[in-house]
Design a protein around this motif. Sequence first.
Motif, PDB file in Angstrom:
ATOM      1  N   GLY A   1       0.820  -1.216   0.000  1.00 45.60           N
ATOM      2  CA  GLY A   1       0.000   0.000   0.000  1.00 45.60           C
ATOM      3  C   GLY A   1       0.846   1.254   0.000  1.00 45.60           C
ATOM      4  O   GLY A   1       0.546   2.222  -0.704  1.00 45.60           O
ATOM      5  N   MET A   2       1.917   1.255   0.764  1.00 46.66           N
ATOM      6  CA  MET A   2       2.803   2.426   0.811  1.00 46.66           C
ATOM      7  C   MET A   2       3.483   2.649  -0.537  1.00 46.66           C
ATOM      8  O   MET A   2       3.602   3.783  -0.997  1.00 46.66           O
ATOM      9  CB  MET A   2       3.832   2.255   1.926  1.00 46.66           C
ATOM     10  CG  MET A   2       3.233   2.350   3.316  1.00 46.66           C
ATOM     11  SD  MET A   2       4.369   1.905   4.657  1.00 46.66           S
ATOM     12  CE  MET A   2       5.732   2.987   4.392  1.00 46.66           C
ATOM     13  N   VAL A   3       3.933   1.581  -1.173  1.00 47.29           N
ATOM     14  CA  VAL A   3       4.567   1.702  -2.487  1.00 47.29           C
ATOM     15  C   VAL A   3       3.562   2.219  -3.516  1.00 47.29           C
ATOM     16  O   VAL A   3       3.865   3.112  -4.301  1.00 47.29           O
ATOM     17  CB  VAL A   3       5.170   0.347  -2.925  1.00 47.29           C
ATOM     18  CG1 VAL A   3       5.578   0.372  -4.387  1.00 47.29           C
ATOM     19  CG2 VAL A   3       6.351  -0.023  -2.045  1.00 47.29           C
ATOM     20  N   THR A   4       2.356   1.695  -3.507  1.00 47.61           N
ATOM     21  CA  THR A   4       1.320   2.132  -4.441  1.00 47.61           C
ATOM     22  C   THR A   4       0.965   3.597  -4.216  1.00 47.61           C
ATOM     23  O   THR A   4       0.854   4.376  -5.158  1.00 47.61           O
ATOM     24  CB  THR A   4       0.057   1.257  -4.291  1.00 47.61           C
ATOM     25  OG1 THR A   4       0.413  -0.105  -4.520  1.00 47.61           O
ATOM     26  CG2 THR A   4      -1.026   1.677  -5.256  1.00 47.61           C
ATOM     27  N   PHE A   5       0.814   3.990  -2.960  1.00 44.85           N
ATOM     28  CA  PHE A   5       0.469   5.379  -2.646  1.00 44.85           C
ATOM     29  C   PHE A   5       1.563   6.330  -3.106  1.00 44.85           C
ATOM     30  O   PHE A   5       1.292   7.376  -3.674  1.00 44.85           O
ATOM     31  CB  PHE A   5       0.227   5.535  -1.146  1.00 44.85           C
ATOM     32  CG  PHE A   5      -0.149   6.928  -0.747  1.00 44.85           C
ATOM     33  CD1 PHE A   5      -1.433   7.385  -0.934  1.00 44.85           C
ATOM     34  CD2 PHE A   5       0.782   7.790  -0.195  1.00 44.85           C
ATOM     35  CE1 PHE A   5      -1.793   8.671  -0.578  1.00 44.85           C
ATOM     36  CE2 PHE A   5       0.441   9.077   0.175  1.00 44.85           C
ATOM     37  CZ  PHE A   5      -0.849   9.517  -0.027  1.00 44.85           C
TER      38      PHE A   5
END
Length: 131
Positions: free
Chosen positions: A35-39
């Motif tokens: 999720g952090m990478v996608t955000f």
Amino acid sequence: MSQPPPLGGPNATHTPAQIRRNRLIFLAVVLVLAGMVTFSALGPYDTEDQSATLKAGDCFQNVGTDKAAKTKKLDCADPHADYKVLKMVENAVVDTLACSDVPGTTGSLTRSGSGKWFVVCFEDNDEKGEK
């Protein structure tokens, strides 16, 4: 003297509940990292420069910096629409020359997009709404 209990290792036995819990923790960590990478890759904002789509009468906001401007096309009544396009000059390189004959010009920017150069002549947007 008694021996201390064995530490986790190849002979350590884990109950099925412990194994499930460890797998869930691992899965949660992987999901949070994904999720952090996608955000960070997509972000909640659009940072694509929209200069090439501007035409006379359009309004925009500079979402970049003064030295590295990035335009975001907005409705002229939008409180963030700081500038209004007066003229779009294609195949121009020198913004001061391209905009010198455009009355009311308070700024300009030069871009190279899709293999062509263009200059956007603009003024402050007087139509924008209040914040």
